[in-house]
Write an enzyme that holds these catalytic residues in place. Sequence first.
Site, PDB file in Angstrom:
ATOM      1  CD  GLU A 115     -18.909   2.161 -42.932  1.00  0.00           C
ATOM      2  OE1 GLU A 115     -19.611   2.685 -43.831  1.00  0.00           O
ATOM      3  OE2 GLU A 115     -18.911   0.972 -42.608  1.00  0.00           O
ATOM      4  CG  HIS A 351     -18.590   2.327 -53.454  1.00  0.00           C
ATOM      5  ND1 HIS A 351     -17.808   1.145 -53.580  1.00  0.00           N
ATOM      6  CD2 HIS A 351     -19.464   2.539 -52.467  1.00  0.00           C
ATOM      7  CE1 HIS A 351     -18.226   0.437 -52.262  1.00  0.00           C
ATOM      8  NE2 HIS A 351     -19.185   1.237 -51.645  1.00  0.00           N
ATOM      9  NE  ARG A 386     -24.555   3.320 -50.941  1.00  0.00           N
ATOM     10  CZ  ARG A 386     -23.730   2.512 -50.258  1.00  0.00           C
ATOM     11  NH1 ARG A 386     -23.927   1.936 -49.035  1.00  0.00           N
ATOM     12  NH2 ARG A 386     -22.453   2.427 -50.626  1.00  0.00           N
TER      13      ARG A 386
END
Length: 536
Positions: A115, A351, A386
């Site tokens: 990712e 999110h 993050r």
Amino acid sequence: MKTDFLVIGSGIAGLTYALKVAQAKPNKKITIITKAVADETNTKYAQGGVAVVNDLAHDSFDQHIQDTLTAGDDLCNKEIVHLVIKEGPERIQEIINWGTQFDKDVQGKYQLGKEGGHSTHRILHHKDVTGKEMERALLEAIKKQSNIQLIHYCFVLDLITQHHLGYLITKSTPNIECYGAYVLNLQTHQIEKIEAAITVLATGGNGQVYRTTTNPSIATGDGVAMAYRAKARIENMEFIQFHPTALYEQGISPCFLITEAVRGDGGILRNKQGDAFMENYDERKDLAPRDIVARAIDNEMKRAGIEHVWLDCKHMDLQKFKQHFPNIYAKCVSIGIDVQKDMIPVAPAAHYSCGGIKTDEWGRTSIQNLYACGECASTGLHGANRLASNSLLEAMVFAHRAYIDSINKFDEANCSSPIGGGQVGAWNAAGTSKPREMILITQSLKELQLLMTDYVGIVRTNERLRRAMRRLDILFEETEELYQKTQVSPQLCELRNLITVGYLIVKSAQFRKESRGLHYNTDYPDKSALVQSIVL
Ligand code: FAD
Ligand code: SIN
């Protein structure tokens, strides 16, 4: 009710903590409280997986540490980053032992996804429904523990501290103690007092403060708001992560997520002209860290006056796509998108909250006997942004650390009956009556979500933040007035909590006179030399 360990929240953080304490202390009572059905959590919706160093031939702790620090834009606590990444494999083995299945290849080796911001493949996953699988395994393990009571449909209103013994408590009061919580039982409609020696907040995120979010409706920042009311320290709230690729369906929130792992497997973002625009923004292109990709999409949308961009998966191997992303494939089919022929419309959506209740390396908050872990906590791991798939890992590592520290504390203090608990009064509902118009709560919630989206989104300015604060002030006053006069309901309490969260985000954003990670203010486009967290 009295319990030894009170755990608020039934996501990965709360369940992991409860399970560990229950196994270590078979004679102690652990109570898990959750406001909805047990598995309605952010955890259940996690798609991509868990980042962990697994394949030492192609990965190393140093690489994962460096990727986390780079994404965090110099604001991570380095010690915390080291310990989370190094303790990760042990925690993963535990959750595997409790029954979680991660996908393996034909040779029996774990399939590792990739990712944004990761320098290599390192993400363990269960197809594109990793969180659902982890939540399932944890809930099954919990059922086998006779000393755990899981109470669902029970809404925690507030933490009990010396304030409820009649003392004046301020941020500078030393040794604030937590004695449990007041809860609204949604089945009996009674407000009850639960006294506990140890209380753990594992209440998850706050995506519902924005109009479009990937978070389910339970994500209303209750834990952060109640900790703030109890005068705990709250940190880094300005760093709200917008996931770059939520499925765009006009007017729909929560949004369905298109996991970043799709870009990890080759998906390409395209703008209105069909150009692969990420190469104009970052050399890592579609796999740059989330703050960069979300800002790039925001810019492309604003430039072209459109509400979404496109994720192109047409060139990807369909069989592999269906195998890795069956949930996404099914969703696309259900809305008439053929991933081999059509591009998927995507836009950023709120999110993840990188900040939260400030804890130390053992999950201890600034209040005695009160721990926090999971998304509601600010441990220092994420800094200003993050790294993808680091949050499930963080939740497991800090649930474990909070378990170690709290059972030691429990043993030392021999606190089987809560300190001060007996004198704490029942909830005071004097002067309140049934709400006359619930619609006022719904309207205020819409206003809040709209103002946060319009003024405190991906790109901020001083003027936008000032406007947001002025509007929040009005909403705050109106809601407090309603709260004083009205019988409590989850809707009213969630609104009140979300307004507190909105305030904490805006206040922290106003204090940060620079752009860093997820906080981008065009009035201060550069990073300042002084690297510090904002603590409220
Ligand atoms: P949650 O799982 O959200 O659980 C919170 C619990 O607290 C719930 O049980 C809720 O009912 C309860 N609660 C809250 N308030 C109250 C109250 N007042 N009273 C009683 N109970 C209350 N992270 C990754 O690392 N990898 C991923 O692939 C990934 N994908 C994601 C995809 C989506 C769509 C989303 C939304 C998030 C994703 N994340 C991912 C983030 C990650 O899922 C969450 O950060 C993590 O699951 C949070 O776990 P938690 O235990 O802290 O909270
Ligand atoms: C995703 O699967 O893209 C979400 C991962 C995360 O939020 O960490």
